[in-house]
Design a protein around this motif. Structure first.
Motif, PDB file in Angstrom:
ATOM      1  N   ILE A   1       2.737  79.307  24.888  1.00  0.00           N
ATOM      2  CA  ILE A   1       2.161  78.003  25.994  1.00  0.00           C
ATOM      3  C   ILE A   1       2.971  77.025  26.194  1.00  0.00           C
ATOM      4  CG2 ILE A   1       0.176  76.178  25.766  1.00  0.00           C
ATOM      5  CD1 ILE A   1      -1.213  78.461  23.919  1.00  0.00           C
ATOM      6  N   GLU A   2       3.694  76.687  25.341  1.00  0.00           N
ATOM      7  CA  GLU A   2       4.723  75.649  25.377  1.00  0.00           C
ATOM      8  C   GLU A   2       5.958  75.870  26.427  1.00  0.00           C
ATOM      9  OE1 GLU A   2       4.213  73.149  21.130  1.00  0.00           O
ATOM     10  OE2 GLU A   2       5.831  74.801  21.546  1.00  0.00           O
ATOM     11  N   ALA A   3       6.405  77.442  26.014  1.00  0.00           N
ATOM     12  CA  ALA A   3       7.649  77.841  26.926  1.00  0.00           C
ATOM     13  C   ALA A   3       7.090  77.997  28.362  1.00  0.00           C
ATOM     14  CB  ALA A   3       7.951  79.255  26.401  1.00  0.00           C
ATOM     15  N   ALA A   4       5.971  78.272  28.776  1.00  0.00           N
ATOM     16  CA  ALA A   4       5.423  78.302  30.114  1.00  0.00           C
ATOM     17  C   ALA A   4       5.384  76.950  30.538  1.00  0.00           C
ATOM     18  CB  ALA A   4       4.221  78.945  30.007  1.00  0.00           C
ATOM     19  N   GLY A   5       5.334  75.784  29.854  1.00  0.00           N
ATOM     20  CA  GLY A   5       5.659  74.515  30.516  1.00  0.00           C
ATOM     21  C   GLY A   5       4.109  73.641  29.850  1.00  0.00           C
ATOM     22  N   PHE A   6       3.198  74.303  29.517  1.00  0.00           N
ATOM     23  CA  PHE A   6       1.759  73.552  29.188  1.00  0.00           C
ATOM     24  C   PHE A   6       1.919  72.784  28.001  1.00  0.00           C
ATOM     25  CE2 PHE A   6       1.271  77.529  32.065  1.00  0.00           C
ATOM     26  CZ  PHE A   6       0.970  76.734  33.252  1.00  0.00           C
ATOM     27  N   VAL A   7       1.144  72.009  28.087  1.00  0.00           N
ATOM     28  CA  VAL A   7       0.739  71.052  26.913  1.00  0.00           C
ATOM     29  C   VAL A   7      -0.378  71.635  26.236  1.00  0.00           C
ATOM     30  CG1 VAL A   7       0.043  68.604  25.966  1.00  0.00           C
ATOM     31  CG2 VAL A   7       1.391  68.815  28.045  1.00  0.00           C
ATOM     32  N   PRO A   8       0.003  72.124  24.922  1.00  0.00           N
ATOM     33  CA  PRO A   8      -1.077  73.096  24.197  1.00  0.00           C
ATOM     34  C   PRO A   8      -2.429  72.151  24.094  1.00  0.00           C
ATOM     35  CG  PRO A   8       1.027  73.018  23.075  1.00  0.00           C
ATOM     36  CD  PRO A   8       1.256  72.041  24.018  1.00  0.00           C
ATOM     37  N   GLY A   9      -3.659  72.553  24.281  1.00  0.00           N
ATOM     38  CA  GLY A   9      -4.733  71.790  24.094  1.00  0.00           C
ATOM     39  C   GLY A   9      -5.496  72.145  25.514  1.00  0.00           C
ATOM     40  N   ASP A  10      -5.852  70.985  26.154  1.00  0.00           N
ATOM     41  CA  ASP A  10      -6.749  70.845  27.405  1.00  0.00           C
ATOM     42  C   ASP A  10      -5.984  71.696  28.457  1.00  0.00           C
ATOM     43  OD1 ASP A  10      -8.966  69.710  26.882  1.00  0.00           O
ATOM     44  OD2 ASP A  10      -8.751  67.935  28.240  1.00  0.00           O
ATOM     45  N   GLU A  11      -4.547  71.717  28.638  1.00  0.00           N
ATOM     46  CA  GLU A  11      -3.940  72.540  29.651  1.00  0.00           C
ATOM     47  C   GLU A  11      -4.197  74.117  29.468  1.00  0.00           C
ATOM     48  OE1 GLU A  11      -0.709  70.766  32.424  1.00  0.00           O
ATOM     49  OE2 GLU A  11       0.244  71.137  30.525  1.00  0.00           O
ATOM     50  N   VAL A  12      -3.782  74.424  27.968  1.00  0.00           N
ATOM     51  CA  VAL A  12      -3.995  75.778  27.725  1.00  0.00           C
ATOM     52  C   VAL A  12      -4.171  75.828  26.216  1.00  0.00           C
ATOM     53  CG1 VAL A  12      -3.006  77.993  27.695  1.00  0.00           C
ATOM     54  CG2 VAL A  12      -2.291  76.672  29.447  1.00  0.00           C
ATOM     55  N   ALA A  13      -5.401  76.113  25.811  1.00  0.00           N
ATOM     56  CA  ALA A  13      -5.864  76.363  24.657  1.00  0.00           C
ATOM     57  C   ALA A  13      -5.869  77.675  23.758  1.00  0.00           C
ATOM     58  CB  ALA A  13      -6.966  75.556  24.362  1.00  0.00           C
ATOM     59  N   ILE A  14      -6.200  77.877  22.622  1.00  0.00           N
ATOM     60  CA  ILE A  14      -6.094  79.244  22.159  1.00  0.00           C
ATOM     61  C   ILE A  14      -7.682  79.519  21.637  1.00  0.00           C
ATOM     62  CG2 ILE A  14      -5.690  80.404  19.942  1.00  0.00           C
ATOM     63  CD1 ILE A  14      -2.854  79.069  19.740  1.00  0.00           C
ATOM     64  N   SER A  15      -8.108  80.885  21.893  1.00  0.00           N
ATOM     65  CA  SER A  15      -9.356  81.194  21.620  1.00  0.00           C
ATOM     66  C   SER A  15      -9.109  82.756  20.901  1.00  0.00           C
ATOM     67  CB  SER A  15     -10.074  81.888  22.852  1.00  0.00           C
ATOM     68  OG  SER A  15     -11.308  82.425  22.597  1.00  0.00           O
ATOM     69  N   LEU A  16      -9.698  82.750  19.652  1.00  0.00           N
ATOM     70  CA  LEU A  16      -9.741  83.921  18.863  1.00  0.00           C
ATOM     71  C   LEU A  16     -10.941  84.848  18.630  1.00  0.00           C
ATOM     72  CD1 LEU A  16      -7.798  82.429  15.636  1.00  0.00           C
ATOM     73  CD2 LEU A  16      -6.758  83.580  17.961  1.00  0.00           C
ATOM     74  N   ASP A  17     -10.830  86.178  18.835  1.00  0.00           N
ATOM     75  CA  ASP A  17     -11.938  86.823  18.384  1.00  0.00           C
ATOM     76  C   ASP A  17     -11.345  87.674  17.052  1.00  0.00           C
ATOM     77  OD1 ASP A  17     -14.055  88.646  17.823  1.00  0.00           O
ATOM     78  OD2 ASP A  17     -13.796  90.113  19.650  1.00  0.00           O
TER      79      ASP A  17
END
Ligand code: PGA
Ligand code: ZN
Length: 423
Positions: A223-239
């Motif tokens: 997520i960070e390497a793609a240039g996003f701030v983890p959280g609102d920009e791109v967050a994690i979801s698990l099954d």
């Protein structure tokens, strides 16, 4: 009125047989649908009827197809395709079993969805519009897999889906743009570490990791390497798909070399929630542990959405019970778990009435069939889970949603669709 209905055997994304149904109406309108198939199925699901025996690993569907020809088609010929409730009631009565074990849930769901498509075609509108009527619609928040795991990757790691969601995306299309960048970045990271070993059943990278935590670390770095701030920009979801590695309060995390009781698993997931930008957790406990679900939701449900999949198996009664018990905050909606369109919708409406998040979902075994994209929009589900960002049985759904976004001009449900417990 239904003039012709026939089934045929086609092949799914795992190279396994599955059921396709064609429906033609008297006016010439046509509908077609294909049954998907799960690998980590809930015990309470409608039965995916397979032949057994030697051919295709016992997974042939000749019996389901024979039932379509001998019983289902004759029962539906001449019926009004626009009366989905009556069609599905007839299918349920014809089968006559609670688990759809006689005719097969695969035969029934393909038939039910094909009739729905034919009715939309007769009305001359796209399926999503046929379902929504004149009501407003929204594009759903997508949940997209980056690493596969669990039953979809020979249990290389215990957790089944490591996914991303983009709560602050302004549109469905923008959520896909961000995901595409994360998927690429994850691939580059794995390649640099010599961990790139192909993809799992739903197209997420094969999880050649030493632990579940390593997968989480790698996802955060992607997520960070793609240039996003983890959280609102791109967050994690698990099954977690915990039914696959535990029952009766005992969980064996093979990859992490640990055995935990329910409260131990709840604490472990809590530690992950504290350390990583996780916004949604599906099936954190096994399907037989309603009280574990309740304790997990009580502890963390204000921070993450808690989804019941194997736990609720797209059944309205179970959704109502879970809501009354405070066992989760969202329900996964898989048409073939229920077996008919009407029962699928009833489960979704039960979720909506309970204030649950509702996530229309694909299965790990899929095809070019894109019905679920239309259900997600037409029923205003708010969230949509299809698997990864490769393999055309997945991309067909994301791409169909882009077309619906363009044609509808509708707004985006966004992060507000995630449902957490009110603190
Ligand atoms: P399945 O997995 O289709 O193999 O059941 C999907 C999920 O668990 O959400
Ligand atoms: Zn699941």
């Amino acid at each position: 009125r239904i003039a012709a209905l026939r089934g045929r055997r086609v092949w799914d994304s795992r190279g396994r047989p599955t059921v396709e149904v064609d429906v033609r109406l008297e006016g010439g309108a046509f509908g077609r649908a294909i049954a998907p198939a799960g690998a980590s199925t809930g015990a309470g699901e409608a039965l995916d009827l397979r032949d057994g025996g030697a051919a295709f690993g016992g997974l042939d569907v000749r019996r389901a197809l024979a039932h379509i020809e001998a019983e289902i088609a004759p029962a539906l010929l001449g019926r009004d395709a626009g009366a989905q409730g009556a069609i599905d009631a007839a299918l349920i009565a014809l089968d006559g079993t609670p688990g759809k074990t006689r005719l097969g849930g695969n035969a029934l769901i393909a038939t039910s969805m094909a009739v729905l498509h034919a009715a939309a075609a007769a009305a001359g509108v796209p399926l999503w519009r046929h379902l929504a009527g004149d009501g407003p619609v929204r594009l759903p928040l997508p949940e997209i897999q980056i690493f596969g795991g669990g039953a979809h990757a020979a249990r290389r790691v215990d957790v089944q889906d490591f996914m991303v969601v983009c709560p602050s995306a302004a549109s469905f299309a923008q959520a896909l743009d961000r995901t595409a960048e994360v998927y690429r970045a994850a691939g580059a990271l794995l390649s640099a570490r010599g961990l790139l070993q192909g993809v799992a059943d739903e197209g997420g990278y094969w999880p050649a990791f030493a632990s579940n935590e390593e997968a989480l670390d790698m996802l955060l770095r992607a997520i960070e390497a793609a240039g996003f701030v983890p959280g609102d920009e791109v967050a994690i979801s698990l099954d977690i798909a915990a039914s696959q590695f535990g029952r009766a309060g005992r969980y064996r995390l093979a990859r992490d070399g640990r055995s935990l009781d329910a409260d131990g698993l709840i604490a472990l997931l809590g530690a992950w929630i504290a350390r990583y930008p996780i916004v949604s957790v599906e099936d954190p406990l096994a399907e037989d542990d309603a009280d574990g679900f309740r304790r997990f939701t009580a502890a963390y449900g204000d921070r993450v959405q808690v989804i019941g999949d194997d736990f609720l198996v797209t059944e309205a009664r179970r959704v109502e019970e879970a809501a009354a018990a405070g066992a989760c905050t969202a329900v996964l909606i898989k048409p073939n778990q229920a077996g008919t369109v009407t029962e699928t919708r009833a489960a979704l409406e039960a979720g909506r009435r309970a204030g649950f998040g509702t996530i229309v979902s694909a299965r790990s075994g899929e095809t070019e069939d894109v019905t679920i994209a239309h259900l997600a929009v037409g029923w205003d589900a708010g969230q949509f889970k299809v698997g990864s960002f490769t393999r055309s049985e997945r991309m067909a759904k994301w791409n169909e949603m882009l077309r619906i976004e363009e044609a509808s001009g509708a707004g985006f449900a966004g992060g507000a669709a995630l449902r957490r417990r009110r603190p």
